[in-house]
Design a protein around this motif. Structure first.
Motif, short mmCIF file in Angstrom:
data_model
loop_
_atom_site.label_atom_id
_atom_site.label_comp_id
_atom_site.label_asym_id
_atom_site.label_seq_id
_atom_site.Cartn_x
_atom_site.Cartn_y
_atom_site.Cartn_z
N GLY A 1 -83.46 2.41 -7.53
CA GLY A 1 -83.18 4.27 -6.94
C GLY A 1 -81.79 3.45 -8.05
N CYS A 2 -81.08 4.76 -7.94
CA CYS A 2 -81.45 5.38 -9.95
C CYS A 2 -79.44 4.62 -9.50
CB CYS A 2 -80.72 6.63 -9.62
SG CYS A 2 -80.14 7.63 -11.45
N ILE A 3 -78.94 4.56 -11.23
CA ILE A 3 -78.21 3.42 -11.55
C ILE A 3 -77.22 4.51 -12.48
CG2 ILE A 3 -76.18 1.91 -12.14
CD1 ILE A 3 -77.79 -0.56 -11.18
N PRO A 4 -75.93 5.09 -12.90
CA PRO A 4 -75.55 6.23 -13.63
C PRO A 4 -75.25 5.49 -13.98
CG PRO A 4 -74.57 6.57 -11.73
CD PRO A 4 -75.38 5.52 -10.76
N ALA A 5 -75.06 6.29 -16.15
CA ALA A 5 -73.92 5.59 -17.35
C ALA A 5 -72.85 5.30 -16.74
CB ALA A 5 -74.02 7.08 -18.21
N GLU A 6 -72.10 6.03 -16.05
CA GLU A 6 -70.61 5.42 -15.13
C GLU A 6 -70.79 4.34 -14.97
OE1 GLU A 6 -71.53 9.19 -12.40
OE2 GLU A 6 -71.58 8.11 -14.97
N LEU A 7 -71.45 3.79 -14.75
CA LEU A 7 -71.95 1.61 -14.17
C LEU A 7 -72.55 0.81 -14.87
CD1 LEU A 7 -72.49 2.87 -9.67
CD2 LEU A 7 -70.03 2.63 -11.12
N ILE A 8 -72.59 1.00 -16.00
CA ILE A 8 -73.68 0.79 -16.77
C ILE A 8 -72.89 -0.65 -17.21
CG2 ILE A 8 -72.03 1.01 -19.36
CD1 ILE A 8 -74.96 1.29 -20.07
N ASP A 9 -71.76 -0.87 -16.62
CA ASP A 9 -71.33 -2.33 -16.71
C ASP A 9 -71.71 -2.82 -15.75
OD1 ASP A 9 -70.10 -1.72 -19.02
OD2 ASP A 9 -68.83 -0.78 -18.63
N THR A 10 -72.24 -2.70 -14.21
CA THR A 10 -72.11 -3.70 -13.07
C THR A 10 -73.36 -4.60 -13.61
OG1 THR A 10 -72.46 -1.65 -12.01
CG2 THR A 10 -74.07 -3.07 -11.13
N PRO A 11 -72.66 -5.79 -12.98
CA PRO A 11 -73.09 -6.64 -13.66
C PRO A 11 -74.93 -7.25 -12.62
CG PRO A 11 -71.42 -7.42 -12.55
CD PRO A 11 -71.17 -5.91 -12.07
N VAL A 12 -75.82 -7.66 -13.38
CA VAL A 12 -77.38 -7.64 -12.93
C VAL A 12 -77.29 -9.10 -11.69
CG1 VAL A 12 -79.70 -7.27 -13.01
CG2 VAL A 12 -78.60 -6.03 -14.88
N ASP A 13 -77.33 -8.27 -10.62
CA ASP A 13 -77.38 -9.09 -9.44
C ASP A 13 -77.76 -8.73 -7.71
OD1 ASP A 13 -75.11 -8.85 -8.24
OD2 ASP A 13 -73.84 -10.34 -9.78
N TYR A 14 -77.77 -9.40 -7.30
CA TYR A 14 -78.28 -8.70 -5.81
C TYR A 14 -77.46 -8.27 -5.44
CZ TYR A 14 -82.90 -11.91 -6.25
OH TYR A 14 -83.79 -11.58 -6.31
N GLU A 15 -75.59 -8.73 -5.23
CA GLU A 15 -75.30 -7.64 -4.37
C GLU A 15 -74.62 -6.95 -4.99
OE1 GLU A 15 -76.34 -12.42 -2.77
OE2 GLU A 15 -74.83 -11.51 -5.08
N ASN A 16 -73.73 -7.04 -6.14
CA ASN A 16 -73.49 -5.29 -7.37
C ASN A 16 -74.99 -4.05 -7.51
OD1 ASN A 16 -71.05 -6.41 -8.44
ND2 ASN A 16 -71.81 -8.40 -8.62
N ILE A 17 -75.71 -5.13 -7.56
CA ILE A 17 -77.39 -3.86 -7.56
C ILE A 17 -76.69 -2.74 -6.53
CG2 ILE A 17 -79.17 -3.30 -8.23
CD1 ILE A 17 -77.86 -4.15 -10.50
N ASN A 18 -76.94 -3.75 -5.47
CA ASN A 18 -77.21 -3.24 -3.73
C ASN A 18 -76.05 -2.27 -3.84
OD1 ASN A 18 -79.71 -4.53 -3.50
ND2 ASN A 18 -78.63 -6.42 -2.19
N LYS A 19 -74.52 -2.59 -3.80
CA LYS A 19 -73.56 -1.65 -3.66
C LYS A 19 -73.80 -0.52 -4.16
CE LYS A 19 -69.95 -5.63 -3.81
NZ LYS A 19 -69.32 -6.35 -4.38
N THR A 20 -74.65 -0.37 -4.83
CA THR A 20 -74.78 1.13 -6.35
C THR A 20 -75.84 1.95 -5.44
OG1 THR A 20 -76.96 0.30 -7.61
CG2 THR A 20 -74.45 -0.10 -8.35
#
Length: 582
Positions: A388-407
């Motif tokens: 899926g697509c993660i927008p600019a406002e979520l660029i501070d999202t940690p790159v791990d399974y749980e946090n990326i799945n939340k997006t």
């Protein structure tokens, strides 16, 4: 002293073979006793062809973008005179691309000759295999993998130890260890680089996994579109057999294990375990219902374990350094490192390996150096067509399974397609859905028909024929496809559409209600206009393929909108910024 030329697929594509041949020619001509060797991709694909010159003490001087015409200067200055050709050397800024990484899977890529097993052994290669086979029990191996927290790097992130243990616990004397090297995501090339640059790490990982689960035979299912990877795998397997690392009675024990390669036809659906197994058995690659799971009844109805290349490549390091050392990196739930393929509108495209949990911003800007031409970062597509697509406002999202799945996205196999302000998110969703629609095996009605209906709606929207209710219809179809599809392809195919609607709904509405493309990208919705900056140079009219531009010399020109085919030639040609798109 020796010269090493990077000859992964990215290097070869930019002329590395010609560069290597020129070095050999020049060295021979000058009577120098210097070997010219090859290596795989070190990850800085944007700097290929890359040439490393090793001195007698093992120190490296790295030269980048070395086309054949630059070879003579390096030979004369460095190899003959002992001076660094400074204008060709890698810059300090580019060195950060590697320096900011933590390389475990890529530990040898770009540093050893993938066709020379002795170079792999010199790095400690096959020591982990020896340790496992001669001094550990299968249970101890699985426990070490459990301590490491290694999760499958192919997409789902399932605990590796659990899969191995499930296959080990299944009854039966014949069991299979399978590697899924059918890397099908657009923009993903992590597995390919490991196969081309460090094939022995995969082989060693599979031997260790085979010992742990009780398998004596392994199969590497690799896409036929990777001829260089297959070639180097075959060389590596042959060398491993000669050394006694593959075959009968390894290290003088009762344990035997061997490998073979199956070249797949490039079907994306074969990334799903049961579809891959069907293909291995000579059938059409189509998934089946689970249970039974492959660990119970897989290849030829025997207990089978399937992991991808990156997962296996971690295993020797974990055994050699201990599961706790691997688990100390990353986050509590997502341990270790992850390899990502940076592609798209990024300044420094290539392979990066970072600890899990690093913010997206640090990957895109800290390592990838930001967006091409310093345009605004808009979004990143993660997980390929299934993601899926993660927008600019979520660029501070940690790159791990749980946090990326939340997006709404997924880590997937590790593709990162970076998009800037000129990317139309509706068209991007259309592109990925078109891919999954074509790759659907057709077994499920929801996937076969549903993705086609969704694609038709998206195609209408991008050409200005969207209708009120289309967004809601897309969401309804998406949910039904996710619920009704048998395998991961159909269950995840709507993700790019759902995430773009979630974060960029305004772009869909702009296309449907205003008949405008927010990113000024969709051809059918564009209008090219000549402004008063025009000085009447006539260049645009001469370049227009349909003669839609008229006007006198030194006077403002105009575009006939009824004739214009919106090819953009006029905008490209104008040197005065007098033509705008809207």
């Amino acid at each position: 002293m020796k010269v090493v030329v990077g000859q992964g697929s990215c290097g070869v594509a930019t002329g590395a073979k010609k560069t290597a041949a020129e070095f050999e020619s020049q060295i021979k001509e000058k009577g120098l006793n210097i070997a010219v060797e090859k290596t795989g991709c070190i990850g800085t694909c944007y700097l290929e062809p890359i040439v490393d010159v090793y001195d007698d003490d093992g120190n490296i001087t790295r030269y980048v973008k070395v086309q054949p015409g630059k070879v003579a200067e390096i030979v004369e200055k460095h190899l003959v005179s002992g001076e660094v050709a400074g204008n060709l050397e890698i810059s300090d800024i580019d060195k950060t691309f590697i320096d900011k990484q933590k390389r475990i899977v890529l530990r040898n890529c770009g540093l050893i000759n993938p066709e020379a097993i002795d170079e792999y052994i010199a790095t400690g290669g096959y020591e982990a295999t020896k340790k496992v086979i001669t001094s550990m029990t299968p249970e101890e191996v699985i426990e070490e993998i459990k301590i490491s927290g290694l999760r499958g790097r192919g997409g789902a992130g399932f605990p590796t130890w659990f899969k191995w243990n499930a296959a080990k616990s299944s009854p039966g004397k014949v069991k299979y260890m399978v590697c899924n090297a059918d890397e099908g995501d657009p923009g993903a090339f992590m597995d390919r680089s490991v196969l081309e640059g460090d094939p022995h790490s995969l082989i060693e990982g599979m031997i260790i996994g085979g010992f742990a689960m009780g398998a004596t035979e392994g199969v590497i299912y690799v896409r036929a579109e990777y001829p260089l990877a297959i070639q180097r795998l075959e060389i590596a397997m042959s060398q491993a057999r000669e050394k006694g690392f593959l075959g009968k009675n390894l290290f003088g024990t009762d344990f035997s294990f061997d490998l073979r390669i199956k070249a797949g036809a490039g079907a994306f659906v074969c990334g799903e375990e049961t579809a891959l197994i069907a293909s291995l058995e000579g059938e059409r690659g189509m998934p089946r219902l689970k249970p039974p799971f492959p660990a119970q009844k897989g290849y030829w109805q025997k207990p089978t374990n399937i992991n991808n290349v990156e997962t296996f490549a971690n295993v020797p390091w974990i055994i050699a350094n201990g599961g706790a050392a691997f688990g100390a990196m990353g986050t509590p739930q997502s341990k270790g490192t992850k390899v990502f393929a940076l592609a798209g509108k990024i300044k420094k495209g290539g392979l990066v390996e970072v600890p899990m949990g690093l913010p997206l911003k640090d990957v895109i800007y800290g390592i990838g150096d930001g967006i091409k031409n310093d345009k605004a970062f808009k979004a990143v597509q993660m997980g390929g067509p299934s993601g899926g697509c993660i927008p600019a406002e979520l660029i501070d999202t940690p790159v791990d399974y749980e946090n990326i799945n939340k997006t709404g996205a997924i880590v997937g196999s590790g593709g990162m397609i970076v998009m800037d302000e000129t990317t139309c998110m509706v068209d991007m969703a259309r592109y990925f859905l078109d891919f999954t629609r074509k790759e659907s095996c057709g077994k499920c009605n929801y996937c076969r028909v549903g993705t086609k209906r969704m694609l038709e709606i998206l195609e209408r929207i991008t050409i200005g024929e969207g209708k009120d209710g289309d967004i809601e219809l897309l969401e309804e179809l998406a949910q039904k496809i996710k619920d009704g599809s048998m395998c991961g392809l159909g269950q995840t195919a709507p993700n790019p559409v759902l995430t773009t609607i979630k974060y960029f709904r305004n772009e869909y509405e702009d296309h449907i209600y205003n008949k405008k493309c927010t990113a000024k990208s969709c051809k059918e919705l564009l209008t090219f206009t000549i402004t008063d900056k025009c000085i009447g140079c006539t260049l645009c009219s001469k370049k227009c393929p349909v003669n839609a531009i008229s006007g006198e010399v030194k006077k403002m020109h105009v575009i006939d909108q009824n004739t214009c085919i919106k090819c953009g030639k006029c905008e490209e040609t104008c040197k005065f910024g007098a033509i705008i798109r809207d």
